[in-house]
Design a protein around this motif. Structure first.
Motif, short mmCIF file in Angstrom:
data_model
loop_
_atom_site.label_atom_id
_atom_site.label_comp_id
_atom_site.label_asym_id
_atom_site.label_seq_id
_atom_site.Cartn_x
_atom_site.Cartn_y
_atom_site.Cartn_z
N ASP A 76 0.87 -1.18 0.00
CA ASP A 76 0.00 0.00 0.00
C ASP A 76 0.90 1.23 0.00
O ASP A 76 1.94 1.23 0.65
CB ASP A 76 -0.91 -0.01 1.24
N ARG A 105 -0.43 1.19 5.85
CA ARG A 105 0.40 -0.02 5.73
C ARG A 105 0.88 -0.48 7.11
O ARG A 105 0.81 -1.66 7.44
CB ARG A 105 1.59 0.26 4.79
N GLU A 137 6.83 -5.48 3.28
CA GLU A 137 5.94 -4.39 2.91
C GLU A 137 6.45 -3.76 1.63
O GLU A 137 7.65 -3.78 1.36
CB GLU A 137 5.89 -3.32 4.01
#
Length: 131
Positions: free
Chosen positions: A10, A16, A34
């Motif tokens: 994201d 996130r 991530e």
């Protein structure tokens, strides 16, 4: 049993982080990585080989739909859960045709997000009732 590994992609750092904290608080789940854009999501997916990729649709450099297409081209069995605020029917349809197996909205409750990940962990398709 090894943890269920999730990659979160994201472009909004606070979202996130929040999603990662929700996931990491669940026993047996871990956030293995991530990404802040679609290209990074593809690369991290190749490197980390997560059990589940959680993708936003609206990301820079490469949107979530195109990232999902590439991820699924590289690994047709990869489970992808879209986490977004996009609710356009054509985008949902394109994601389904690409092979995405789940959809949850950013405005859904954390319980809904957890239930969606649990369904994906059991290899079930899951779509928010709004879809």
């Amino acid at each position: 049993m090894p943890p269920f590994r999730v990659l979160v992609a994201d472009d909004h750092p606070v979202f996130r982080l929040g999603l990662s904290l929700v996931l990491a608080s669940h026993p047996g789940w871990s956030v293995c990585g991530e990404a802040s854009d679609g290209r990074a999501a593809i690369e991290k997916c190749r490197q980390l080989k997560p059990d589940l990729v959680m993708l936003d649709i609206g990301m820079p450099h490469l949107n979530g739909l195109d990232a999902a297409r590439q991820i699924l081209k590289d690994n047709p069995g990869q489970m992808i859960l879209i986490v977004t605020d996009v609710d356009r029917e054509d985008v949902v349809r394109d994601c389904l045709e690409a092979g995405v197996r789940g959809w949850v909205f950013k405005s859904d409750s954390t319980d809904d997000v957890r239930m969606s990940v649990e369904a994906m962990q059991r290899h079930k398709c899951i779509f928010s009732s709004r879809v």
